[in-house]
Motif scaffolding. Structure first.
Motif, PDB file in Angstrom:
ATOM      1  N   VAL A 135       0.313  10.385  57.056  1.00  0.00           N
ATOM      2  CA  VAL A 135       0.247   8.995  56.599  1.00  0.00           C
ATOM      3  C   VAL A 135       0.500   8.859  55.107  1.00  0.00           C
ATOM      4  O   VAL A 135       1.340   8.048  54.676  1.00  0.00           O
ATOM      5  N   PRO A 136      -0.180   9.620  54.236  1.00  0.00           N
ATOM      6  CA  PRO A 136       0.082   9.471  52.790  1.00  0.00           C
ATOM      7  C   PRO A 136       1.542   9.752  52.432  1.00  0.00           C
ATOM      8  O   PRO A 136       2.127   9.080  51.580  1.00  0.00           O
ATOM      9  N   ARG A 137       2.122  10.742  53.098  1.00  0.00           N
ATOM     10  CA  ARG A 137       3.511  11.070  52.795  1.00  0.00           C
ATOM     11  C   ARG A 137       4.454   9.944  53.237  1.00  0.00           C
ATOM     12  O   ARG A 137       5.424   9.623  52.545  1.00  0.00           O
ATOM     13  N   CYS A 138       4.169   9.356  54.384  1.00  0.00           N
ATOM     14  CA  CYS A 138       4.996   8.240  54.864  1.00  0.00           C
ATOM     15  C   CYS A 138       4.892   7.036  53.937  1.00  0.00           C
ATOM     16  O   CYS A 138       5.884   6.354  53.663  1.00  0.00           O
ATOM     17  N   VAL A 139       3.664   6.776  53.477  1.00  0.00           N
ATOM     18  CA  VAL A 139       3.458   5.655  52.553  1.00  0.00           C
ATOM     19  C   VAL A 139       4.237   5.898  51.264  1.00  0.00           C
ATOM     20  O   VAL A 139       4.914   5.001  50.729  1.00  0.00           O
ATOM     21  N   ALA A 140       4.156   7.129  50.745  1.00  0.00           N
ATOM     22  CA  ALA A 140       4.874   7.458  49.511  1.00  0.00           C
ATOM     23  C   ALA A 140       6.375   7.315  49.704  1.00  0.00           C
ATOM     24  O   ALA A 140       7.092   6.802  48.837  1.00  0.00           O
ATOM     25  N   CYS A 141       6.876   7.750  50.856  1.00  0.00           N
ATOM     26  CA  CYS A 141       8.303   7.645  51.153  1.00  0.00           C
ATOM     27  C   CYS A 141       8.734   6.184  51.221  1.00  0.00           C
ATOM     28  O   CYS A 141       9.797   5.809  50.701  1.00  0.00           O
ATOM     29  N   ALA A 142       7.895   5.341  51.849  1.00  0.00           N
ATOM     30  CA  ALA A 142       8.219   3.916  51.959  1.00  0.00           C
ATOM     31  C   ALA A 142       8.253   3.258  50.579  1.00  0.00           C
ATOM     32  O   ALA A 142       9.129   2.436  50.283  1.00  0.00           O
ATOM     33  N   ILE A 143       7.303   3.633  49.723  1.00  0.00           N
ATOM     34  CA  ILE A 143       7.261   3.072  48.362  1.00  0.00           C
ATOM     35  C   ILE A 143       8.506   3.471  47.585  1.00  0.00           C
ATOM     36  O   ILE A 143       9.116   2.651  46.893  1.00  0.00           O
ATOM     37  N   MET A 144       8.901   4.739  47.711  1.00  0.00           N
ATOM     38  CA  MET A 144      10.090   5.201  47.007  1.00  0.00           C
ATOM     39  C   MET A 144      11.341   4.489  47.519  1.00  0.00           C
ATOM     40  O   MET A 144      12.243   4.162  46.744  1.00  0.00           O
ATOM     41  N   LEU A 145      11.385   4.232  48.824  1.00  0.00           N
ATOM     42  CA  LEU A 145      12.533   3.540  49.391  1.00  0.00           C
ATOM     43  C   LEU A 145      12.623   2.116  48.860  1.00  0.00           C
ATOM     44  O   LEU A 145      13.702   1.643  48.489  1.00  0.00           O
ATOM     45  N   VAL A 146      11.492   1.415  48.806  1.00  0.00           N
ATOM     46  CA  VAL A 146      11.473   0.047  48.277  1.00  0.00           C
ATOM     47  C   VAL A 146      11.885   0.044  46.808  1.00  0.00           C
ATOM     48  O   VAL A 146      12.665  -0.806  46.356  1.00  0.00           O
ATOM     49  N   TYR A 147      11.369   1.010  46.042  1.00  0.00           N
ATOM     50  CA  TYR A 147      11.719   1.110  44.617  1.00  0.00           C
ATOM     51  C   TYR A 147      13.215   1.329  44.445  1.00  0.00           C
ATOM     52  O   TYR A 147      13.860   0.712  43.597  1.00  0.00           O
ATOM     53  N   TRP A 148      13.794   2.207  45.296  1.00  0.00           N
ATOM     54  CA  TRP A 148      15.227   2.493  45.208  1.00  0.00           C
ATOM     55  C   TRP A 148      16.048   1.246  45.513  1.00  0.00           C
ATOM     56  O   TRP A 148      17.044   0.975  44.853  1.00  0.00           O
ATOM     57  N   LEU A 149      15.605   0.473  46.515  1.00  0.00           N
ATOM     58  CA  LEU A 149      16.326  -0.750  46.865  1.00  0.00           C
ATOM     59  C   LEU A 149      16.272  -1.768  45.729  1.00  0.00           C
ATOM     60  O   LEU A 149      17.271  -2.402  45.391  1.00  0.00           O
ATOM     61  N   ILE A 150      15.085  -1.918  45.131  1.00  0.00           N
ATOM     62  CA  ILE A 150      14.932  -2.859  44.019  1.00  0.00           C
ATOM     63  C   ILE A 150      15.810  -2.427  42.846  1.00  0.00           C
ATOM     64  O   ILE A 150      16.490  -3.246  42.213  1.00  0.00           O
ATOM     65  N   GLN A 151      15.801  -1.122  42.543  1.00  0.00           N
ATOM     66  CA  GLN A 151      16.595  -0.613  41.427  1.00  0.00           C
ATOM     67  C   GLN A 151      18.086  -0.809  41.681  1.00  0.00           C
ATOM     68  O   GLN A 151      18.848  -1.144  40.764  1.00  0.00           O
ATOM     69  N   SER A 152      18.505  -0.634  42.926  1.00  0.00           N
ATOM     70  CA  SER A 152      19.915  -0.821  43.271  1.00  0.00           C
ATOM     71  C   SER A 152      20.332  -2.276  43.065  1.00  0.00           C
ATOM     72  O   SER A 152      21.411  -2.565  42.536  1.00  0.00           O
ATOM     73  N   VAL A 153      19.475  -3.203  43.491  1.00  0.00           N
ATOM     74  CA  VAL A 153      19.765  -4.630  43.309  1.00  0.00           C
ATOM     75  C   VAL A 153      19.857  -4.973  41.830  1.00  0.00           C
ATOM     76  O   VAL A 153      20.761  -5.702  41.391  1.00  0.00           O
ATOM     77  N   LEU A 154      18.929  -4.429  41.018  1.00  0.00           N
ATOM     78  CA  LEU A 154      18.944  -4.696  39.575  1.00  0.00           C
ATOM     79  C   LEU A 154      20.198  -4.132  38.924  1.00  0.00           C
ATOM     80  O   LEU A 154      20.799  -4.769  38.051  1.00  0.00           O
ATOM     81  N   ASN A 155      20.607  -2.931  39.355  1.00  0.00           N
ATOM     82  CA  ASN A 155      21.813  -2.328  38.792  1.00  0.00           C
ATOM     83  C   ASN A 155      23.045  -3.149  39.144  1.00  0.00           C
ATOM     84  O   ASN A 155      23.948  -3.340  38.307  1.00  0.00           O
ATOM     85  N   MET A 156      23.107  -3.641  40.381  1.00  0.00           N
ATOM     86  CA  MET A 156      24.237  -4.468  40.792  1.00  0.00           C
ATOM     87  C   MET A 156      24.269  -5.768  40.003  1.00  0.00           C
ATOM     88  O   MET A 156      25.346  -6.229  39.585  1.00  0.00           O
ATOM     89  N   ARG A 157      23.090  -6.349  39.778  1.00  0.00           N
ATOM     90  CA  ARG A 157      23.031  -7.599  39.012  1.00  0.00           C
ATOM     91  C   ARG A 157      23.455  -7.367  37.567  1.00  0.00           C
ATOM     92  O   ARG A 157      24.180  -8.186  36.982  1.00  0.00           O
ATOM     93  N   GLU A 158      23.011  -6.240  36.985  1.00  0.00           N
ATOM     94  CA  GLU A 158      23.388  -5.927  35.608  1.00  0.00           C
ATOM     95  C   GLU A 158      24.893  -5.719  35.488  1.00  0.00           C
ATOM     96  O   GLU A 158      25.526  -6.201  34.546  1.00  0.00           O
TER      97      GLU A 158
END
Length: 233
Positions: free
Chosen positions: A45-68
């Protein structure tokens, strides 16, 4: 034999875990629960939660990079629009238009290419946009510099083209009207300077040529002046 020893070792480890007080009952209770979560899955469970958080962070960062990147593209495009509308040096011969007014009419509200290298590929992109908008373009003349923005530095011919296509010149520093300057530049026998630093020294050199041609000039105002008035500089 080795495989049997390893199997026995794993079984012993499992027995040791389940032999702890309450461990077996907890295991049985969780197996019988509605969710049916097996105890060994809880460790994931902790590993899955960490993986999900990293995935969300990556998606947000990708959107910000595209906007920039899009904002940077828009900024470069608007810089070219300002350059055109501000009468900056433009290579009309390579673009294929007869007058600067046609280019300004197009650039006022329409899409422009992103100029990063000012090369032939970007020139062709602008020509394609103009053609799609219904403008009739001429072929670039032989030996023409294949760029959108033509530098006036060091080239009297480029300065002459800039003056004749309506490019920005600080006439106040030269001490004569734009009409008289256009008439002077239209006569190809009249010499022009090759702009070096685009400063007071270049203005004084150009004033000297105008005087030698018989032009009566107003006194040069005090202060720092440019010969070619480039938007944003």
């Amino acid at each position: 034999h080795q495989a049997k020893v390893e199997a026995f070792t794993r079984a012993a480890a499992a027995y040791e875990v389940l032999s702890k007080p309450g461990a077996q009952s907890q295991y049985d209770a969780m197996e019988r629960s509605e969710k049916g979560i097996r105890p060994e899955l809880l460790d994931l469970v902790p590993r899955c939660v960490a993986c999900a958080i990293m995935l969300v962070y990556w998606l947000i960062q990708s959107v910000l990079n595209m906007r920039e990147a899009e904002n940077q593209k828009r900024g470069v495009m608007e810089k070219l629009r300002t350059h055109i509308m501000g009468k900056g040096p433009i290579n009309l011969a390579a673009i294929g238009l007869d007058t600067r007014e046609e280019l300004e009419d197009y650039a006022r509200f329409r899409e422009l290419p992103v100029i990063m290298r000012n090369d032939e590929a970007e020139l062709n992109e602008l020509r394609a946009l103009l053609s799609a908008a219904g403008y009739k373009l001429k072929d670039p003349p032989d030996g023409c510099e294949m760029s959108i923005i033509r530098s006036t530095r060091g080239s009297p011919d480029a300065l002459r083209a800039h003056i004749l296509n309506g490019g920005a010149i600080q006439e106040e520093a030269l001490g004569l009207s734009r009409e008289r300057l256009n008439a002077y530049a239209a006569n190809e026998s009249n010499p022009l300077i090759g702009v070096i630093n685009n400063d007071n020294e270049d203005v004084l050199k150009m004033r000297e040529l105008l005087r030698e041609a018989g032009e009566k000039l107003e006194p040069m105002p005090e202060g720092k002046w440019k010969l070619v008035d480039v938007p944003g500089n």
